[in-house]
Motif scaffolding. Structure first.
Motif, mmCIF file in Angstrom:
data_model
loop_
_atom_site.group_PDB
_atom_site.id
_atom_site.type_symbol
_atom_site.label_atom_id
_atom_site.label_comp_id
_atom_site.label_asym_id
_atom_site.label_seq_id
_atom_site.Cartn_x
_atom_site.Cartn_y
_atom_site.Cartn_z
ATOM 1 N N ALA A 71 -10.471 -12.370 -3.406
ATOM 2 C CA ALA A 71 -10.853 -13.805 -3.930
ATOM 3 C C ALA A 71 -10.127 -14.209 -5.131
ATOM 4 O O ALA A 71 -9.570 -15.428 -5.130
ATOM 5 C CB ALA A 71 -12.189 -13.948 -3.998
ATOM 6 N N ILE A 72 -10.027 -13.307 -6.140
ATOM 7 C CA ILE A 72 -9.327 -13.772 -7.351
ATOM 8 C C ILE A 72 -7.997 -13.759 -7.031
ATOM 9 O O ILE A 72 -7.013 -14.627 -7.480
ATOM 10 C CB ILE A 72 -9.683 -12.506 -8.615
ATOM 11 C CG1 ILE A 72 -11.271 -12.624 -8.893
ATOM 12 C CG2 ILE A 72 -8.686 -12.868 -9.732
ATOM 13 C CD1 ILE A 72 -11.665 -13.998 -9.478
ATOM 14 N N ALA A 73 -7.153 -12.951 -6.613
ATOM 15 C CA ALA A 73 -5.766 -12.834 -6.083
ATOM 16 C C ALA A 73 -5.497 -14.052 -5.259
ATOM 17 O O ALA A 73 -4.456 -14.862 -5.700
ATOM 18 C CB ALA A 73 -5.502 -11.654 -5.299
ATOM 19 N N LYS A 116 0.915 -15.392 -15.394
ATOM 20 C CA LYS A 116 1.182 -14.072 -16.107
ATOM 21 C C LYS A 116 -0.051 -13.655 -16.944
ATOM 22 O O LYS A 116 -0.551 -12.537 -17.159
ATOM 23 C CB LYS A 116 2.470 -14.045 -16.887
ATOM 24 C CG LYS A 116 3.542 -14.033 -15.827
ATOM 25 C CD LYS A 116 4.905 -13.788 -16.336
ATOM 26 C CE LYS A 116 6.120 -13.998 -15.708
ATOM 27 N NZ LYS A 116 7.369 -13.883 -16.349
ATOM 28 N N PHE A 117 -0.417 -14.693 -17.674
ATOM 29 C CA PHE A 117 -1.542 -14.456 -18.797
ATOM 30 C C PHE A 117 -2.919 -13.963 -17.983
ATOM 31 O O PHE A 117 -3.505 -12.823 -18.382
ATOM 32 C CB PHE A 117 -1.687 -15.769 -19.433
ATOM 33 C CG PHE A 117 -2.858 -15.696 -20.329
ATOM 34 C CD1 PHE A 117 -3.147 -15.049 -21.588
ATOM 35 C CD2 PHE A 117 -4.057 -16.404 -20.012
ATOM 36 C CE1 PHE A 117 -4.100 -14.868 -22.619
ATOM 37 C CE2 PHE A 117 -5.292 -16.338 -20.769
ATOM 38 C CZ PHE A 117 -5.277 -15.713 -21.854
ATOM 39 N N TYR A 118 -3.370 -14.887 -16.880
ATOM 40 C CA TYR A 118 -4.598 -14.428 -16.387
ATOM 41 C C TYR A 118 -4.353 -13.168 -15.487
ATOM 42 O O TYR A 118 -5.269 -12.181 -15.536
ATOM 43 C CB TYR A 118 -4.592 -15.666 -15.297
ATOM 44 C CG TYR A 118 -5.333 -16.883 -15.928
ATOM 45 C CD1 TYR A 118 -6.382 -17.229 -16.433
ATOM 46 C CD2 TYR A 118 -4.514 -18.140 -15.983
ATOM 47 C CE1 TYR A 118 -7.150 -17.962 -17.044
ATOM 48 C CE2 TYR A 118 -4.854 -19.252 -16.165
ATOM 49 C CZ TYR A 118 -5.856 -19.258 -17.082
ATOM 50 O OH TYR A 118 -6.471 -20.435 -17.623
ATOM 51 N N TYR A 138 -6.487 -7.804 -15.418
ATOM 52 C CA TYR A 138 -5.939 -6.188 -15.253
ATOM 53 C C TYR A 138 -6.683 -5.663 -16.268
ATOM 54 O O TYR A 138 -6.671 -4.132 -16.170
ATOM 55 C CB TYR A 138 -4.640 -6.112 -15.251
ATOM 56 C CG TYR A 138 -4.013 -4.716 -14.713
ATOM 57 C CD1 TYR A 138 -4.327 -4.329 -13.327
ATOM 58 C CD2 TYR A 138 -3.557 -3.748 -15.723
ATOM 59 C CE1 TYR A 138 -3.791 -3.202 -12.985
ATOM 60 C CE2 TYR A 138 -3.265 -2.622 -15.161
ATOM 61 C CZ TYR A 138 -3.294 -2.245 -13.877
ATOM 62 O OH TYR A 138 -2.941 -1.002 -13.457
ATOM 63 N N VAL A 139 -7.172 -6.104 -17.552
ATOM 64 C CA VAL A 139 -7.563 -5.149 -18.908
ATOM 65 C C VAL A 139 -8.663 -4.406 -18.296
ATOM 66 O O VAL A 139 -8.656 -3.218 -18.844
ATOM 67 C CB VAL A 139 -7.819 -6.213 -20.059
ATOM 68 C CG1 VAL A 139 -8.672 -5.480 -21.086
ATOM 69 C CG2 VAL A 139 -6.491 -6.785 -20.433
ATOM 70 N N PRO A 140 -9.679 -4.876 -17.736
ATOM 71 C CA PRO A 140 -10.887 -3.552 -17.306
ATOM 72 C C PRO A 140 -10.349 -2.632 -16.589
ATOM 73 O O PRO A 140 -11.150 -1.606 -16.860
ATOM 74 C CB PRO A 140 -11.914 -4.832 -16.488
ATOM 75 C CG PRO A 140 -11.559 -6.231 -16.868
ATOM 76 C CD PRO A 140 -10.137 -6.165 -17.105
ATOM 77 N N SER A 141 -9.386 -2.670 -15.749
ATOM 78 C CA SER A 141 -9.075 -1.447 -15.090
ATOM 79 C C SER A 141 -8.226 -0.442 -15.770
ATOM 80 O O SER A 141 -8.328 0.674 -15.652
ATOM 81 C CB SER A 141 -8.007 -1.956 -13.955
ATOM 82 O OG SER A 141 -8.647 -2.800 -12.695
#
Length: 296
Positions: free
Chosen positions: A91-93, A104-106, A111-114
């Motif tokens: 859904a986010i993708a 690119k920022f989003y 991706y940070v939590p992963s």
């Protein structure tokens, strides 16, 4: 024989560069795996020489109620958490693929939590969030709802770990986003001319064409989820409680091997997990022929 010598002469430089990796595979993976297979047929406490006992560890394992609980809890974690995580990541993708500015920022932020998914710090943070005086309860108080200690309740403890898994959606999201970029725009234009709605475009065009990506993410996330350890260990304090509700398979394996020093039994558990994951992966590959679409 001469051909083998000639091949060695031609490729020795390549073998030389590969040698660190080959040595690492042998010393850190292959040899320990063979040793653990042997230990699974022994009684071994790490302080005395292993004693061969045949299939006794495996027979004991199937009679162990706590082992069955760990397999049940892990299966619930995998079969509830992985689909929800992949749905949320897709859904986010899809949202990011709409051509919004600052993509690119989003993508980096999501991706940070992963990146910190398996860290002790994140597990500690999660335990604080869902504790009796955590941020989740503070938010519920402001809304007038009743609060509870989500981590200490056997009815909700596992679901907090599932929520943590869903929150770590960055890796499959990036892969989904790459797959969405490969869908030909001409197909969307043609379906739009035919009067297809946004949902029909997604269900009849987008989803079939990204099924290889869905399949890849599904296999990788299932394999990773079956091996989850850190979050359950930190949040439950290593006990798998309350009432074994967060007793992941790997956590019980750790308890048997490094708390009770039953390394032979723990090795048998590890090999069962390997075979279980292999069977689950094989089933996915066999069934993929019916729902995964590969373009010619």
């Amino acid at each position: 024989m001469n051909k083998l010598k000639q091949a060695w002469r031609n490729n020795w430089v390549g073998y030389l560069f590969l040698s660190p990796w080959l040595i690492g595979v042998l010393t850190l993976s292959a040899i320990p795996m063979i040793a653990s297979l042997y230990l699974s047929f022994t009684s071994y406490d790490m302080f005395t020489p292993p004693k061969f006992i045949g299939l006794e560890n495996y027979a004991t394992m199937f009679q162990d109620a706590k082992w069955r609980d760990s397999l049940r809890v892990t299966s619930m974690y995998v079969f509830l958490g992985v689909p929800l995580q992949l749905i949320f990541a897709l859904a986010i993708a899809v949202f990011l693929n709409r051509g919004i500015s600052g993509l690119k920022f989003y993508r980096a932020i999501y991706y940070v939590p992963s990146l910190f998914g398996g860290s002790v710090a994140i597990a500690l943070l999660w335990r604080q969030l869902f504790g009796s005086k955590g941020l989740v309860n503070s938010f519920l108080i402001t809304l007038g709802f009743e609060t509870k200690n989500w981590i200490a309740s056997p009815d909700t403890a596992l679901y907090t770990l599932i929520v943590l898994m869903i929150w770590q959606f960055g890796s499959p999201m990036v892969i989904f986003l790459a797959g969405l970029k490969q869908v030909p725009i001409e197909l969307y234009e043609a379906s739009k001319i035919d009067g297809a709605s946004k949902w029909k475009q997604f269900s009849r065009v987008t989803l079939p064409l990204i099924t290889p990506v869905v399949f890849f993410n599904l296999v990788m996330q299932i394999i990773g989820a079956f091996q989850a350890f850190t979050s359950a260990y930190i949040i439950s304090g290593g006990s798998g409680g309350p009432l074994n509700s967060t007793l992941f398979y790997t956590l019980y394996l750790y308890q048997k091997g490094f708390t009770h020093f039953q390394m032979g039994y723990a090795s048998a558990m590890a090999w069962f997990l390997l075979l279980f994951i292999a069977c689950a992966t094989a089933i996915l590959f066999l069934t993929s022929k019916k729902w995964v679409y590969y373009q010619e």
